[in-house]
Design an enzyme around this catalytic site. Structure first.
Site, PDB file in Angstrom:
ATOM      1  N   PRO A   1       3.413   8.656   2.192  1.00 56.77           N
ATOM      2  CA  PRO A   1       3.903   8.221   0.876  1.00 56.77           C
ATOM      3  C   PRO A   1       5.423   8.009   0.850  1.00 56.77           C
ATOM      4  O   PRO A   1       6.153   8.594   1.661  1.00 56.77           O
ATOM      5  CB  PRO A   1       3.509   9.395  -0.037  1.00 56.77           C
ATOM      6  CG  PRO A   1       2.379  10.060   0.674  1.00 56.77           C
ATOM      7  CD  PRO A   1       2.640   9.893   2.137  1.00 56.77           C
ATOM      8  N   SER A   2       5.844   7.196  -0.079  1.00 51.30           N
ATOM      9  CA  SER A   2       7.262   6.882  -0.314  1.00 51.30           C
ATOM     10  C   SER A   2       7.958   6.365   0.940  1.00 51.30           C
ATOM     11  O   SER A   2       9.168   6.543   1.117  1.00 51.30           O
ATOM     12  CB  SER A   2       8.017   8.104  -0.847  1.00 51.30           C
ATOM     13  OG  SER A   2       7.366   8.576  -2.000  1.00 51.30           O
ATOM     14  N   ARG A   3       7.179   5.784   1.824  1.00 56.37           N
ATOM     15  CA  ARG A   3       7.717   5.185   3.057  1.00 56.37           C
ATOM     16  C   ARG A   3       8.379   6.216   3.975  1.00 56.37           C
ATOM     17  O   ARG A   3       9.199   5.874   4.830  1.00 56.37           O
ATOM     18  CB  ARG A   3       8.741   4.074   2.719  1.00 56.37           C
ATOM     19  CG  ARG A   3       8.182   2.967   1.815  1.00 56.37           C
ATOM     20  CD  ARG A   3       7.051   2.225   2.489  1.00 56.37           C
ATOM     21  NE  ARG A   3       6.600   1.065   1.755  1.00 56.37           N
ATOM     22  CZ  ARG A   3       5.331   0.849   1.406  1.00 56.37           C
ATOM     23  NH1 ARG A   3       4.389   1.733   1.690  1.00 56.37           N
ATOM     24  NH2 ARG A   3       4.979  -0.251   0.794  1.00 56.37           N
ATOM     25  N   LEU A   4       8.022   7.500   3.780  1.00 53.00           N
ATOM     26  CA  LEU A   4       8.573   8.542   4.662  1.00 53.00           C
ATOM     27  C   LEU A   4       7.593   8.779   5.807  1.00 53.00           C
ATOM     28  O   LEU A   4       7.021   9.862   5.958  1.00 53.00           O
ATOM     29  CB  LEU A   4       8.849   9.825   3.858  1.00 53.00           C
ATOM     30  CG  LEU A   4       9.958   9.668   2.825  1.00 53.00           C
ATOM     31  CD1 LEU A   4      10.165  10.959   2.043  1.00 53.00           C
ATOM     32  CD2 LEU A   4      11.266   9.245   3.505  1.00 53.00           C
TER      33      LEU A   4
ATOM     34  N   GLU B   1       0.862  -1.176   0.000  1.00 59.32           N
ATOM     35  CA  GLU B   1       0.000   0.000   0.000  1.00 59.32           C
ATOM     36  C   GLU B   1       0.898   1.225   0.000  1.00 59.32           C
ATOM     37  O   GLU B   1       1.968   1.215   0.612  1.00 59.32           O
ATOM     38  CB  GLU B   1      -0.846   0.050   1.287  1.00 59.32           C
ATOM     39  CG  GLU B   1      -1.949  -0.959   1.360  1.00 59.32           C
ATOM     40  CD  GLU B   1      -3.123  -0.652   0.448  1.00 59.32           C
ATOM     41  OE1 GLU B   1      -3.390   0.554   0.199  1.00 59.32           O
ATOM     42  OE2 GLU B   1      -3.768  -1.594  -0.028  1.00 59.32           O
TER      43      GLU B   1
END
Ligand SMILES: NC(=O)C1=CN([C@@H]2O[C@H](COP(=O)(O)OP(=O)(O)OC[C@H]3O[C@@H](n4cnc5c(N)ncnc54)[C@H](OP(=O)(O)O)[C@@H]3O)[C@@H](O)[C@H]2O)[C@H](O)CC1
Ligand SMILES: Cc1cc2nc3c(=O)[nH]c(=O)nc-3n(C[C@H](O)[C@H](O)[C@H](O)COP(=O)(O)O)c2cc1C
Ligand SMILES: Cc1ncc(COP(=O)(O)O)c(C=O)c1O
Ligand SMILES: [K+]
Length: 540
Positions: free
Chosen positions: A513-516, A332
């Site tokens: 988002p973007s695993r941040l 996700e």
């Protein structure tokens, strides 16, 4: 009875039980022609279940004669044999009955049909990856379903476009068009569309023809259907393509025979309405859904419809196996509001309550479920779920058996970690600390607040010990039930009670988002001799 058939029946009972226990305020009839010794137990205690030999129901129909897989009463249907298919004539007849003696209006049915299509799409294709949706609408009710679906998809966060080349002048349709225009949804002409629809759209909804289609497609639909075929061929050539979702019938297919020459469109998703039409047997795409949750029992009985139950409040249900997935590709992309240092409460318990209240408000199932990890003296960690039963400034409380594995580990090492994951909110909270038993009075009080069955269950179960078979547990339970049949107090077992974790660390995590992701950790520290919590951001 063949053992497989017997197994299928038992499984069906289990699924039926499951369906019943999850469907409130409903009455189901089950015909169990040759009840096995297990049946009464399986069915006992299910409110709303009326077992009768006279009424034909899923249970016999699905596991009796055909001996087909019992999974039909779960939330998916596995084989074509177990689902009912309608002929073109039956589909039209049902339409007439619904809108005649059964008192529905076409507007109502179309609204529910379009909503089913939109929710089916939302179950499989997320707006974050499939935002641009083109709906190609035909002149009849199938086209109307498409117009309704486009409106719902807009509200679900997609970016719909509509191509509606042969408009119907009736007020129902002009109203639907006005509604879409008021949402600034663009209407495109056939000439506006590129020959490869994949270039501009992520999803193409085929709402051209439904069950009244006959003959060969006439212009401009012949050309539009051809573009859907071309787009599919592009995919086979390894290029990015849009996915095709057909409403009720893949347009151009014969309503009963399907894709006769094999050159028709190959939708990725088919949303059958009311019940699949015969052509759906030929559908080989990965996602077959059923929608149109409005079929009254009179119709289901008349046409002997065997259809999967809709889960919960859903407007759609999958038919057939979910597609095989590449587990490594499952992910996700979390999108959440910012979670900043300035926003968090200085007291982590207050912050926890806020997030817990959000989880409650979101209607999550068991938001108090938490993973509890313990480590005994062997240094090997073990985890399991438990239910949070209280939280305040003193800590987090749960109840369990004091002779279980977790209890042994806690007696050897009174430190634990608990973890909450609220999937729908993209949030996780971890709490670490030391653990003590709660007072006996506290445990007594909580124990007697539990449902009587769970109290007896706690007496019957030597948690974490090996049991020779389920029958042993049930026998023990039955004996205790009889012992306490007078309705008197069930004594709390000595070895049952609560634990309280006193927190020494909190971490609040919110997916981004973007695993941040946001990660805010609380650690205790002293300011001027006063105990307080220090908040620090951790790298994701
Ligand atoms: N009970 C339900 O499940 C409900 C289903 N709904 C949806 O309604 C359709 C059926 O709708 P209907 O209006 O009866 O028919 P179609 O949408 O299939 O289309 C009929 C129009 O299409 C024209 N047509 C037929 N064949 C061709 C062709 N070869 N080329 C071009 N045009 C064609 C037809 O014109 P004719 O002049 O040929 O008669 C009609 O204009 C069902 O499938 C569901 O999607 C309801 O919304 C809710 C209830
Ligand atoms: C959602 C969920 C909640 C649970 N809640 C509890 C609970 O509150 N207390 C409990 O003893 N077991 C609970 N269980 C069962 C435990 O996960 C576990 O099987 C049991 O406590 C034995 O664990 P142990 O052998 O590690 O001690 C729950 C299981 C699930 C899936
Ligand atoms: C074995 C066991 N004990 C206790 C509980 C907590 O249940 P209750 O809410 O009835 O206290 C659960 C919940 O799943 C459980 O499985
Ligand atoms: K269609």
């Amino acid at each position: 009875m063949h053992s497989l058939v017997r197994k299928a029946r038992t499984m069906t009972c289990l699924y039926l039980r499951h369906a019943l226990t999850h469907t409130k305020n409903a009455h189901f009839y089950a015909n169990v022609p040759k009840p096995s010794s297990a049946s009464p137990r399986l069915f006992s205690g299910i409110p709303g279940l009326i077992c009768t030999p006279g009424v034909r129901a899923f249970c016999t129909a699905l596991t009796g004669a055909a001996g087909s897989r019992a999974a039909v009463l779960g939330q998916t249907m596995e084989s074509h044999d177990s689902v009912s298919y309608l002929t073109q004539r039956e589909a039209a007849e049902i339409d007439e009955i619904l809108m005649g003696p059964l008192g529905f209006s076409v507007d109502q049915l179309m609204e529910l049909a379009g909503l089913s299509v939109a929710t089916s799409i939302a179950e499989v294709y997320k707006p974050s990856e499939h935002a641009r949706v083109l709906t190609i609408c035909g002149p009849g009710n199938n086209g109307g379903d498409g117009l309704v679906a486009a409106r719902h998809l807009h509200h679900f966060g997609y970016k719909p476009y509509v191509c509606y080349p042969k408009r119907t002048a009736k007020p129902l349709y002009t109203g639907l068009v006005t509604q879409l225009e008021s949402l600034s949804i663009p209407f495109l002409s056939v000439e506006d569309l590129k020959s490869d629809l994949s270039e501009d759209f992520d999803i193409v909804i085929d709402a051209m023809f439904g069950f009244s289609f006959h003959g060969a497609p006439r212009p401009p639909f012949d050309d539009l259907i051809q573009r859907l075929i071309t787009s599919h061929n592009h995919e086979q050539a390894g290029q990015k393509k849009s996915v095709t979702v057909s409403i009720d019938i893949p347009s151009g297919w014969h309503v009963e025979e399907g894709d006769v020459d094999g050159k028709g469109i190959k939708p990725d998703m088919l949303v059958s309405l009311t019940a699949p039409k015969l052509c759906a047997k030929k559908f080989s795409g990965p996602h077959h859904f059923l929608g149109g949750r409005f079929v009254p029992p009179a119709i289901a009985e008349k046409y002997k419809l065997h259809l999967p139950p809709y889960p919960g409040t859903s407007m759609c249900v999958r038919i057939g196996k979910p597609p095989k997935v590449d587990i490594s590709a499952l992910r996700e992309n979390y999108i959440s509001p910012e979670f900043l240092e300035e926003q968090v409460d200085e007291d982590p318990i207050v912050q926890f309550r806020k997030w817990f209240d959000d989880a409650l408000a979101a209607g999550l199932r068991e938001p108090n479920a938490m993973a509890l990890s313990t480590v005994g003296k062997d240094g090997k960690p073990s985890s399991r779920m438990v239910l949070l039963k209280g939280v305040d400034k003193d800590g987090f409380v749960w109840y369990t058996n004091y002779e279980s594995q977790k209890a042994h580990e806690l007696s050897e090492n009174p430190h634990a970690s608990i973890l909450f994951f609220w999937d729908y909110l993209n949030r996780q909270v971890r709490v670490e600390g030391s653990v003590q038993k709660v007072s006996d009075e506290e445990s007594e009080q909580y124990f007697h607040s539990r449902p009587r069955g769970s109290q007896i269950g706690a007496l019957a179960s030597k948690q974490s010990m090996v049991v020779p078979g389920r029958h042993v547990l049930l026998q023990e339970y039955k004996e205790l039930e009889q012992k306490f049949a007078d309705g008197g107090l069930v004594p709390k077992p000595k070895n049952w009670g609560g634990y309280r974790l006193t927190p020494q660390l909190f971490e609040f995590w919110q997916g981004q988002p973007s695993r941040l992701h946001d990660r805010l950790r609380y650690l205790p520290h002293e300011i001027n001799g006063q105990r307080a919590w220090k908040v620090e951001r951790l790298a994701p």
